[in-house]
Scaffold this motif. Structure first.
Motif, PDB file in Angstrom:
ATOM      1  N   SER A  85      -6.656 -16.152  -3.136  1.00 33.32           N
ATOM      2  CA  SER A  85      -6.327 -14.841  -2.560  1.00 33.32           C
ATOM      3  C   SER A  85      -4.861 -14.777  -2.157  1.00 33.32           C
ATOM      4  O   SER A  85      -4.173 -13.776  -2.393  1.00 33.32           O
ATOM      5  N   ALA A  86      -4.364 -15.857  -1.528  1.00 30.95           N
ATOM      6  CA  ALA A  86      -2.953 -15.892  -1.142  1.00 30.95           C
ATOM      7  C   ALA A  86      -2.055 -15.888  -2.378  1.00 30.95           C
ATOM      8  O   ALA A  86      -1.002 -15.241  -2.399  1.00 30.95           O
ATOM      9  N   ALA A  87      -2.468 -16.597  -3.426  1.00 30.04           N
ATOM     10  CA  ALA A  87      -1.675 -16.619  -4.664  1.00 30.04           C
ATOM     11  C   ALA A  87      -1.611 -15.229  -5.292  1.00 30.04           C
ATOM     12  O   ALA A  87      -0.573 -14.851  -5.866  1.00 30.04           O
ATOM     13  N   GLU A  88      -2.684 -14.476  -5.207  1.00 28.77           N
ATOM     14  CA  GLU A  88      -2.677 -13.119  -5.757  1.00 28.77           C
ATOM     15  C   GLU A  88      -1.697 -12.225  -4.997  1.00 28.77           C
ATOM     16  O   GLU A  88      -1.039 -11.363  -5.583  1.00 28.77           O
ATOM     17  N   ILE A  89      -1.569 -12.446  -3.689  1.00 28.68           N
ATOM     18  CA  ILE A  89      -0.584 -11.687  -2.912  1.00 28.68           C
ATOM     19  C   ILE A  89       0.829 -12.111  -3.311  1.00 28.68           C
ATOM     20  O   ILE A  89       1.734 -11.278  -3.450  1.00 28.68           O
ATOM     21  N   ALA A  90       1.028 -13.414  -3.516  1.00 28.05           N
ATOM     22  CA  ALA A  90       2.351 -13.901  -3.925  1.00 28.05           C
ATOM     23  C   ALA A  90       2.758 -13.334  -5.273  1.00 28.05           C
ATOM     24  O   ALA A  90       3.943 -13.120  -5.539  1.00 28.05           O
ATOM     25  N   ASP A  91       1.784 -13.093  -6.146  1.00 25.61           N
ATOM     26  CA  ASP A  91       2.008 -12.433  -7.447  1.00 25.61           C
ATOM     27  C   ASP A  91       3.073 -13.153  -8.264  1.00 25.61           C
ATOM     28  O   ASP A  91       4.005 -12.547  -8.778  1.00 25.61           O
ATOM     29  N   ASP A  92       2.894 -14.472  -8.381  1.00 27.83           N
ATOM     30  CA  ASP A  92       3.831 -15.307  -9.123  1.00 27.83           C
ATOM     31  C   ASP A  92       3.022 -16.191 -10.070  1.00 27.83           C
ATOM     32  O   ASP A  92       2.040 -16.820  -9.644  1.00 27.83           O
ATOM     33  N   PRO A  93       3.377 -16.261 -11.356  1.00 27.35           N
ATOM     34  CA  PRO A  93       2.579 -17.023 -12.323  1.00 27.35           C
ATOM     35  C   PRO A  93       2.373 -18.488 -11.940  1.00 27.35           C
ATOM     36  O   PRO A  93       1.280 -19.027 -12.100  1.00 27.35           O
ATOM     37  N   VAL A  94       3.412 -19.143 -11.428  1.00 29.63           N
ATOM     38  CA  VAL A  94       3.289 -20.558 -11.073  1.00 29.63           C
ATOM     39  C   VAL A  94       2.327 -20.730  -9.903  1.00 29.63           C
ATOM     40  O   VAL A  94       1.482 -21.631  -9.895  1.00 29.63           O
ATOM     41  N   THR A  95       2.446 -19.864  -8.898  1.00 31.14           N
ATOM     42  CA  THR A  95       1.542 -19.951  -7.751  1.00 31.14           C
ATOM     43  C   THR A  95       0.106 -19.644  -8.171  1.00 31.14           C
ATOM     44  O   THR A  95      -0.847 -20.308  -7.718  1.00 31.14           O
ATOM     45  N   LEU A  96      -0.080 -18.679  -9.049  1.00 32.72           N
ATOM     46  CA  LEU A  96      -1.423 -18.355  -9.534  1.00 32.72           C
ATOM     47  C   LEU A  96      -2.009 -19.516 -10.341  1.00 32.72           C
ATOM     48  O   LEU A  96      -3.198 -19.834 -10.210  1.00 32.72           O
ATOM     49  N   ALA A  97      -1.190 -20.152 -11.172  1.00 30.91           N
ATOM     50  CA  ALA A  97      -1.676 -21.302 -11.938  1.00 30.91           C
ATOM     51  C   ALA A  97      -2.018 -22.467 -11.012  1.00 30.91           C
ATOM     52  O   ALA A  97      -3.004 -23.184 -11.228  1.00 30.91           O
ATOM     53  N   SER A  98      -1.205 -22.651  -9.967  1.00 28.88           N
ATOM     54  CA  SER A  98      -1.485 -23.713  -8.997  1.00 28.88           C
ATOM     55  C   SER A  98      -2.807 -23.464  -8.294  1.00 28.88           C
ATOM     56  O   SER A  98      -3.617 -24.388  -8.109  1.00 28.88           O
ATOM     57  N   ALA A  99      -3.050 -22.231  -7.897  1.00 21.40           N
ATOM     58  CA  ALA A  99      -4.313 -21.892  -7.241  1.00 21.40           C
ATOM     59  C   ALA A  99      -5.486 -22.055  -8.202  1.00 21.40           C
ATOM     60  O   ALA A  99      -6.587 -22.461  -7.791  1.00 21.40           O
ATOM     61  N   SER A 100      -5.275 -21.771  -9.473  1.00 19.71           N
ATOM     62  CA  SER A 100      -6.326 -21.970 -10.474  1.00 19.71           C
ATOM     63  C   SER A 100      -6.660 -23.453 -10.608  1.00 19.71           C
ATOM     64  O   SER A 100      -7.833 -23.826 -10.757  1.00 19.71           O
ATOM     65  N   TRP A 101      -5.647 -24.296 -10.552  1.00 25.46           N
ATOM     66  CA  TRP A 101      -5.850 -25.747 -10.580  1.00 25.46           C
ATOM     67  C   TRP A 101      -6.733 -26.176  -9.418  1.00 25.46           C
ATOM     68  O   TRP A 101      -7.651 -26.993  -9.578  1.00 25.46           O
ATOM     69  N   VAL A 102      -6.500 -25.588  -8.228  1.00 24.91           N
ATOM     70  CA  VAL A 102      -7.301 -25.904  -7.042  1.00 24.91           C
ATOM     71  C   VAL A 102      -8.732 -25.403  -7.207  1.00 24.91           C
ATOM     72  O   VAL A 102      -9.701 -26.141  -6.992  1.00 24.91           O
ATOM     73  N   LEU A 103      -8.885 -24.136  -7.579  1.00 23.03           N
ATOM     74  CA  LEU A 103     -10.219 -23.571  -7.741  1.00 23.03           C
ATOM     75  C   LEU A 103     -10.988 -24.313  -8.829  1.00 23.03           C
ATOM     76  O   LEU A 103     -12.196 -24.548  -8.699  1.00 23.03           O
ATOM     77  N   GLY A 104     -10.286 -24.711  -9.888  1.00 22.09           N
ATOM     78  CA  GLY A 104     -10.933 -25.477 -10.949  1.00 22.09           C
ATOM     79  C   GLY A 104     -11.461 -26.809 -10.452  1.00 22.09           C
ATOM     80  O   GLY A 104     -12.515 -27.282 -10.900  1.00 22.09           O
ATOM     81  N   ASN A 105     -10.752 -27.439  -9.512  1.00 25.44           N
ATOM     82  CA  ASN A 105     -11.249 -28.681  -8.910  1.00 25.44           C
ATOM     83  C   ASN A 105     -12.607 -28.463  -8.256  1.00 25.44           C
ATOM     84  O   ASN A 105     -13.532 -29.268  -8.414  1.00 25.44           O
ATOM     85  N   VAL A 106     -12.725 -27.381  -7.503  1.00 21.07           N
ATOM     86  CA  VAL A 106     -13.974 -27.103  -6.793  1.00 21.07           C
ATOM     87  C   VAL A 106     -15.076 -26.744  -7.780  1.00 21.07           C
ATOM     88  O   VAL A 106     -16.217 -27.208  -7.656  1.00 21.07           O
TER      89      VAL A 106
END
Length: 408
Positions: free
Chosen positions: A196-217
């Protein structure tokens, strides 16, 4: 799949086995989460124990299996496993309070977003450089999460987006700290807040980083196929931003590694090996010594992931050959260095080489006892060593099990 009426006639062990199989969890992982051996869990499932596990152990098994209503296991008294919130490390309650809490009081002063981002990066460095990463990095997280949430709530425009990117980094680190030591709902909440925070940041690198985290879970809770698709989407998102952007390149490589491990766990060997090759290509193209601050993507991390892939494909000989080329001193993370030795111990265990398993797991524990104590695979292997390593290694195996708080 059995109906509820069919399950009602089954013994506790049969119910446990059915739930475990249905949710795609291995005996090794479930046994490790509850601090017992794989053989012990097999005996539970087959009804070979003189008495079924006590209630507190059934609660722990229920949490490891992700069930909320304990009657799925017991068949009688309605007990909600979700009410018992897991805190397998002293830092968990404070992090939980920061994530779950609601603070509606006015901000006493503006939050310095540059300082906030620097503090998040410092916490990530601690995670990678400390022999007790959960204790040290985890102590910083409650303040970072509260300050980040306040900044996102009170700032506007580019400042708000910068604060959201920093907050996403704090939640990402929370997922790393909480993994295996907190209950699944809290882990899910941390990953969801990270995205959710990455979506507010609206930056591809931050969104990919958050995807890496969500993918872990997702991967750790039986959603491997979803995790693999998410990594494919993140790789595609980063594609147009790779030229000259080292962070984007590193995240692209990290997502390839994530996809490789996930593919290996679902038996897609070709996809797993192709992703390793893709990651190694970009890792070698990055400047020597560079590593993404979260994922530590680089040549060394790619080499460790290649070992993990071979182990998950149950190709222990290839895993040991791959590991022989890794220089542990080049791994820029103590936790990841310990994980290399854990992967080696898994490879030796697949070959029933208990002396090799003991040596590798003991070395990993010497690198970071906290990391090994918190990982279910390490705990499960320690329990297996006590029951399988023979009289020659029994004393050392029991000593190692005690270090990892394992009862065989």
């Amino acid at each position: 799949m059995p109906t509820s009426d069919e399950l009602a006639t089954r013994a506790i062990g049969e119910r446990i086995q059915n739930i475990r199989t249905r949710t795609g969890r291995t005996r090794a992982v479930v046994a490790g989460l509850v601090g017992r051996s794989e053989d012990w869990l097999r005996d539970v499932e087959k009804g070979r124990l003189q008495h079924p596990p006590a209630l507190d152990m059934l609660l722990r098994i229920g949490q490891a299996l992700g069930v909320r209503d304990l009657t799925e296991i017991t068949g009688d008294h309605e007990l909600l496993v979700g009410v018992s919130r897991r805190a397998g490390h002293p830092v968990v309650p404070a992090i939980r309070a920061a994530i779950e809490g609601v603070d509606l009081t006015p901000a006493p002063s503006p939050v310095d977003t540059v300082g906030l981002a620097a503090r998040v990066q410092r916490a990530w460095r601690l995670w990678h450089t400390s022999a007790t990463p959960r204790a040290d990095a985890g102590a910083m997280l409650p303040g970072l999460i509260r300050d980040g949430r306040r900044a996102v709530r009170t700032l506007d425009g580019s400042e708000r987006r910068a604060a959201a990117a920093a907050l996403s980094g704090a939640y990402a680190l929370s997922e790393q700290v909480l993994a295996w030591v907190a209950d699944a709902p809290l882990l899910w909440l941390a990953a969801d807040r990270c995205m959710s925070a990455a979506e507010i940041a609206d930056d591809p690198v931050t969104l990919a980083s958050a995807s890496w985290v969500l993918g872990n879970v997702w991967r750790s809770t039986g959603r491997e196929a979803d995790a693999y698709r998410l990594m494919s989407d993140a790789i595609a998102l980063l594609g147009p931003h790779l030229d000259g952007n080292r962070d984007a390149q590193a995240l692209w490589g990290a997502c390839q590694l994530h996809g490789a491990i996930t593919a290996a766990r679902i038996g897609r060997e070709g996809d797993a090996l192709h992703s390793i090759d893709q990651a190694m290509g970009i890792a070698r193209a990055l400047p020597p010594g560079s590593a993404h601050p979260w994922t530590l993507f680089g040549v060394a991390n790619t080499e460790i992931s290649a070992v993990s892939v071979q182990v998950d494909l149950r190709k222990s000989g290839s895993a040991l050959d791959t590991a022989s080329a890794v220089d542990p001193d080049t791994v820029p993370s103590i936790d990841r260095r310990a994980r290399l030795w854990l992967e080696l111990s898994r490879a030796y265990a697949q070959q029933r080489d208990w002396l090799g398993t003991l040596g590798a797991l003991r070395t990993g524990t010497a690198v970071s006892q906290e990391s090994m104590k918190c990982h279910p695979l390490a705990r499960s292997l320690a329990a297996e060593l006590v029951t399988h390593s023979g009289r020659l290694n029994e004393r050392e195996s029991r000593r190692l099990a005690a270090q990892l708080d394992v009862t065989a």
